[in-house]
Design a protein around this motif. Structure first.
Motif, PDB file in Angstrom:
ATOM      1  N   SER A  74      -3.518 -14.934   5.272  1.00 20.26           N
ATOM      2  CA  SER A  74      -2.876 -13.719   4.760  1.00 20.26           C
ATOM      3  C   SER A  74      -2.559 -12.768   5.896  1.00 20.26           C
ATOM      4  O   SER A  74      -3.158 -12.847   6.971  1.00 20.26           O
ATOM      5  CB  SER A  74      -3.812 -12.973   3.802  1.00 20.26           C
ATOM      6  N   GLY A  75      -1.648 -11.859   5.617  1.00 20.02           N
ATOM      7  CA  GLY A  75      -1.301 -10.844   6.612  1.00 20.02           C
ATOM      8  C   GLY A  75      -0.476  -9.745   5.984  1.00 20.02           C
ATOM      9  O   GLY A  75      -0.149  -9.788   4.797  1.00 20.02           O
ATOM     10  N   PHE A  76      -0.169  -8.752   6.783  1.00 26.46           N
ATOM     11  CA  PHE A  76       0.658  -7.648   6.273  1.00 26.46           C
ATOM     12  C   PHE A  76       1.420  -6.993   7.412  1.00 26.46           C
ATOM     13  O   PHE A  76       1.156  -7.253   8.585  1.00 26.46           O
ATOM     14  CB  PHE A  76      -0.200  -6.612   5.535  1.00 26.46           C
ATOM     15  N   GLY A  77       2.386  -6.182   7.025  1.00 26.65           N
ATOM     16  CA  GLY A  77       3.146  -5.400   7.993  1.00 26.65           C
ATOM     17  C   GLY A  77       2.920  -3.922   7.732  1.00 26.65           C
ATOM     18  O   GLY A  77       3.055  -3.451   6.601  1.00 26.65           O
ATOM     19  N   LEU A  78       2.547  -3.201   8.782  1.00 28.44           N
ATOM     20  CA  LEU A  78       2.358  -1.749   8.690  1.00 28.44           C
ATOM     21  C   LEU A  78       3.492  -1.095   9.465  1.00 28.44           C
ATOM     22  O   LEU A  78       3.689  -1.374  10.654  1.00 28.44           O
ATOM     23  CB  LEU A  78       0.995  -1.373   9.302  1.00 28.44           C
ATOM     24  N   GLY A  79       4.249  -0.238   8.781  1.00 25.59           N
ATOM     25  CA  GLY A  79       5.349   0.473   9.445  1.00 25.59           C
ATOM     26  C   GLY A  79       4.770   1.599  10.282  1.00 25.59           C
ATOM     27  O   GLY A  79       4.218   2.564   9.751  1.00 25.59           O
ATOM     28  N   PHE A  80       4.914   1.456  11.596  1.00 19.65           N
ATOM     29  CA  PHE A  80       4.259   2.407  12.503  1.00 19.65           C
ATOM     30  C   PHE A  80       4.787   3.835  12.311  1.00 19.65           C
ATOM     31  O   PHE A  80       4.017   4.791  12.302  1.00 19.65           O
ATOM     32  CB  PHE A  80       4.469   1.951  13.953  1.00 19.65           C
ATOM     33  N   GLU A  81       6.085   3.974  12.153  1.00 21.92           N
ATOM     34  CA  GLU A  81       6.631   5.333  12.015  1.00 21.92           C
ATOM     35  C   GLU A  81       6.239   5.968  10.683  1.00 21.92           C
ATOM     36  O   GLU A  81       6.045   7.174  10.613  1.00 21.92           O
ATOM     37  CB  GLU A  81       8.157   5.324  12.166  1.00 21.92           C
ATOM     38  N   ILE A 107       0.859  -1.187   0.000  1.00 18.45           N
ATOM     39  CA  ILE A 107       0.000   0.000   0.000  1.00 18.45           C
ATOM     40  C   ILE A 107       0.892   1.232   0.000  1.00 18.45           C
ATOM     41  O   ILE A 107       1.744   1.405   0.871  1.00 18.45           O
ATOM     42  CB  ILE A 107      -0.975   0.011   1.191  1.00 18.45           C
ATOM     43  N   LEU A 108       0.694   2.059  -1.013  1.00 25.50           N
ATOM     44  CA  LEU A 108       1.517   3.248  -1.203  1.00 25.50           C
ATOM     45  C   LEU A 108       0.718   4.488  -0.834  1.00 25.50           C
ATOM     46  O   LEU A 108      -0.438   4.634  -1.248  1.00 25.50           O
ATOM     47  CB  LEU A 108       1.961   3.345  -2.669  1.00 25.50           C
ATOM     48  N   PHE A 109       1.349   5.377  -0.073  1.00 23.77           N
ATOM     49  CA  PHE A 109       0.680   6.593   0.380  1.00 23.77           C
ATOM     50  C   PHE A 109       1.367   7.829  -0.171  1.00 23.77           C
ATOM     51  O   PHE A 109       2.596   7.853  -0.291  1.00 23.77           O
ATOM     52  CB  PHE A 109       0.697   6.651   1.918  1.00 23.77           C
ATOM     53  N   PRO A 110       0.559   8.863  -0.466  1.00 29.58           N
ATOM     54  CA  PRO A 110       1.157  10.106  -0.949  1.00 29.58           C
ATOM     55  C   PRO A 110       2.158  10.664   0.058  1.00 29.58           C
ATOM     56  O   PRO A 110       1.887  10.707   1.255  1.00 29.58           O
ATOM     57  CB  PRO A 110      -0.039  11.054  -1.118  1.00 29.58           C
ATOM     58  N   PHE A 168       3.444   5.503   9.231  1.00 33.87           N
ATOM     59  CA  PHE A 168       2.060   5.915   9.484  1.00 33.87           C
ATOM     60  C   PHE A 168       2.067   7.227  10.279  1.00 33.87           C
ATOM     61  O   PHE A 168       1.316   8.164   9.986  1.00 33.87           O
ATOM     62  CB  PHE A 168       1.338   4.795  10.252  1.00 33.87           C
ATOM     63  N   MET A 169       2.957   7.304  11.262  1.00 36.28           N
ATOM     64  CA  MET A 169       3.095   8.533  12.048  1.00 36.28           C
ATOM     65  C   MET A 169       3.493   9.707  11.162  1.00 36.28           C
ATOM     66  O   MET A 169       2.989  10.822  11.328  1.00 36.28           O
ATOM     67  CB  MET A 169       4.169   8.339  13.134  1.00 36.28           C
ATOM     68  N   ASN A 170       4.405   9.494  10.239  1.00 37.90           N
ATOM     69  CA  ASN A 170       4.812  10.559   9.329  1.00 37.90           C
ATOM     70  C   ASN A 170       3.622  11.075   8.540  1.00 37.90           C
ATOM     71  O   ASN A 170       3.443  12.281   8.381  1.00 37.90           O
ATOM     72  CB  ASN A 170       5.886  10.068   8.345  1.00 37.90           C
TER      73      ASN A 170
END
Ligand code: 4AD
Ligand code: MG
Length: 473
Positions: A439-446, A389-392, A448-450
């Motif tokens: 299924s699963g995924f990894g979300l980078g917490f930092e 998942i790519l975020f702006p 997300f904070m950014n």
């Protein structure tokens, strides 16, 4: 009493005690006091004619002070109540000549050098209150949706990502390690009787639990010894990894999108003051820039993300878009996309998210050759059920996949990747006994904070960042 509670009180003349740190002291009369409970300061009014000159001199920016007094209606604008000081006790002086934080704007770079003092600033107070609220919202989301948290090990004997970016854990004497007859270090004599490292991901262990408890997640520190000195990489970062039995790749996407939106909504609702402070900060920072160079205002950006569906786009479609894009044709990309199979660089991801779609994008079905060994092979034999998942403004925020649940194919993959099958026998066992789609995924917490804080550097959203050549504090 916390300032957070005091500032919402009615001006009743109530007698109160408050302790905090001085932000500013104006006209020998007005103290802006902050205790960290909220972004807002309490105004304390001092009758300087009644107080000793020596005491007034000790009321400096950064000093820690206890006040008692009456809470009354504020004469000034900007606040409902203020405290008329009756007793003043300096708990901790802060010599103005030496204290590095002064009531003026400091750059984030400067504050990073004094990371032990930056929690005293407005900006970092807001960032770290938000960090707390965001992690709480993640636990709440999973708890409310029937997930169990699993504490996966921090010291492991495996490389979950197979990328070889691990920090070794050892108690052997580096000057004089025990050797084998062949002249190699004999890890059998090390603390754990084998080679061990800090975990790069809790995924493999989380999978074991998903195939017993159904819906689980991990939330812990992960470590990568990649030599990336960027605004998006840390050597120690926190990752959230849900893992769900019976979910396929599309269920996985839905879970990720729902989680991200829930958490953004949660902080918008519960951290309005801190977000406003950061939104104002961003607007201020970008004031000088021409209109078209400015980012979307912070609150508008968050609203936009929670109110719009993330774009789903297969890797193959993405390659077509990129091949036909202006920067590719005009050779503006550093890496020109020539053919299917190319790994996407952040310039390509940014183009897709920021220029082409203009919203978060879920890219899926990547070539097997550029992804990890555990991903489910598609029937075409060349792509895997992976998603990013790519975020702006951020790029990759989430990486996940449907897992290869078929014993023979997984075993083959492990061998093809040159991984020692013995090392992963426990992992293979789950495919031997009662395997299922999961299924699963990894979300980078930092990361997300950014996104939520609008801050551009990952080193500013974790209390004490670890990166190449830096492990201060
Ligand atoms: O894409 P990654 O490497 O995926 C995994 O580790 C999988 N085992 C996750 C899973 O399926 N359970 O990392 C996941 C996310 C990335 O999308 C990124 O947000 C973040 O972790 N990340 C980093 N964040 C900060 N610094 C780094 N060095 C990071 N590396 C990855
Ligand atoms: Mg990834």
């Amino acid at each position: 009493m916390d300032i957070k509670e005091i500032i919402d009180k009615e001006p009743s003349g109530e007698q109160l005690e408050v302790k905090g740190w001085v932000r500013t002291f104006r006209s020998n009369r007005f103290v802006a006091l902050n205790d960290g409970s909220t972004a807002k300061n309490l105004q304390v009014v001092i009758d300087f004619e009644k107080e000793e000159e020596a005491l007034l001199k000790r009321i400096t920016t950064g000093a820690c002070i206890r006040f008692t007094g009456k809470l009354v209606e504020s004469q000034g604008a900007g606040q409902k109540v203020e405290l008329i000081a009756e007793e003043i006790e300096v708990l901790g002086d802060a010599n103005a000549e030496e204290y590095p934080l002064q009531p003026k704007k400091h750059s984030l770079e400067f504050l990073r050098e004094i990371a032990h003092l930056r929690p005293r600033t407005q900006t970092f107070g807001a960032v770290f209150r938000l960090r707390h609220a965001l992690q709480f919202s993640i636990h709440k989301y999973f708890n409310d949706n029937g997930f169990y948290q699993v504490h996966t090990p921090i010291i492991t004997g495996s490389d979950a990502e197979g990328a070889g970016e691990m920090f070794r854990v050892s108690t052997l004497d580096p000057k004089n390690p025990p050797m084998t007859d062949e002249g190699n270090v004999n890890w059998k004599e090390d603390f754990f009787g084998k080679e061990t490292n800090l975990t790069v991901s809790g995924q493999l262990e989380a999978e074991l639990f998903a195939l017993g408890l159904g819906k689980v997640y991990t939330f812990g520190p992960t470590f990568r010894a990649e030599n990336s000195n960027t605004t998006r990489h840390l050597a120690e970062f926190w990752m959230i990894e849900p893992e769900v039995a019976f979910n396929d790749l599309f269920d996985n996407m839905e879970l990720a999108e729902d989680l991200l939106k829930y958490c953004i909504r949660y902080v918008m609702e519960h951290c309005a003051d801190d977000l406003k402070l950061l939104a104002d900060r961003q607007a201020q920072e970008e004031k000088q820039l021409p209109q078209d160079k400015r980012s979307m205002p912070l609150m508008e950006k968050l609203e936009f993300v929670v109110n719009n569906e993330f774009q789903r786009c297969s890797y193959t479609e993405a390659i077509d878009i990129l091949k036909n894009s202006k920067p590719n044709k005009k050779k503006k990309f550093n890496y020109i996309i020539e053919e299917w199979g190319a790994d996407l660089q952040s310039e390509h991801e940014r183009y897709l998210v920021e220029k082409h779609f203009g919203k978060p994008v879920i890219l899926y079905d990547y070539p097997a050759s550029i992804k990890a060994f555990y991903m489910r092979l598609n029937d075409d034999g060349k792509t895997v059920r992976a998603m990013d998942i790519l975020f702006p403004g951020i790029g990759e925020m989430v990486g996940g996949s449907q897992r290869e649940e078929r014993y023979d194919i997984l075993k083959q993959k492990i061998n093809d990747f040159g991984i020692d099958e013995e090392e992963l026998s426990w992992y293979l066992d789950t495919r031997k006994f009662g395997t299922c789609v999961h299924s699963g995924f990894g979300l980078g917490f930092e990361r997300f904070m950014n996104f939520i804080t609008g801050l551009g550097n990952i080193r500013d959203v974790i209390p004490f960042p670890r990166f190449p050549k830096n492990a201060e504090f």
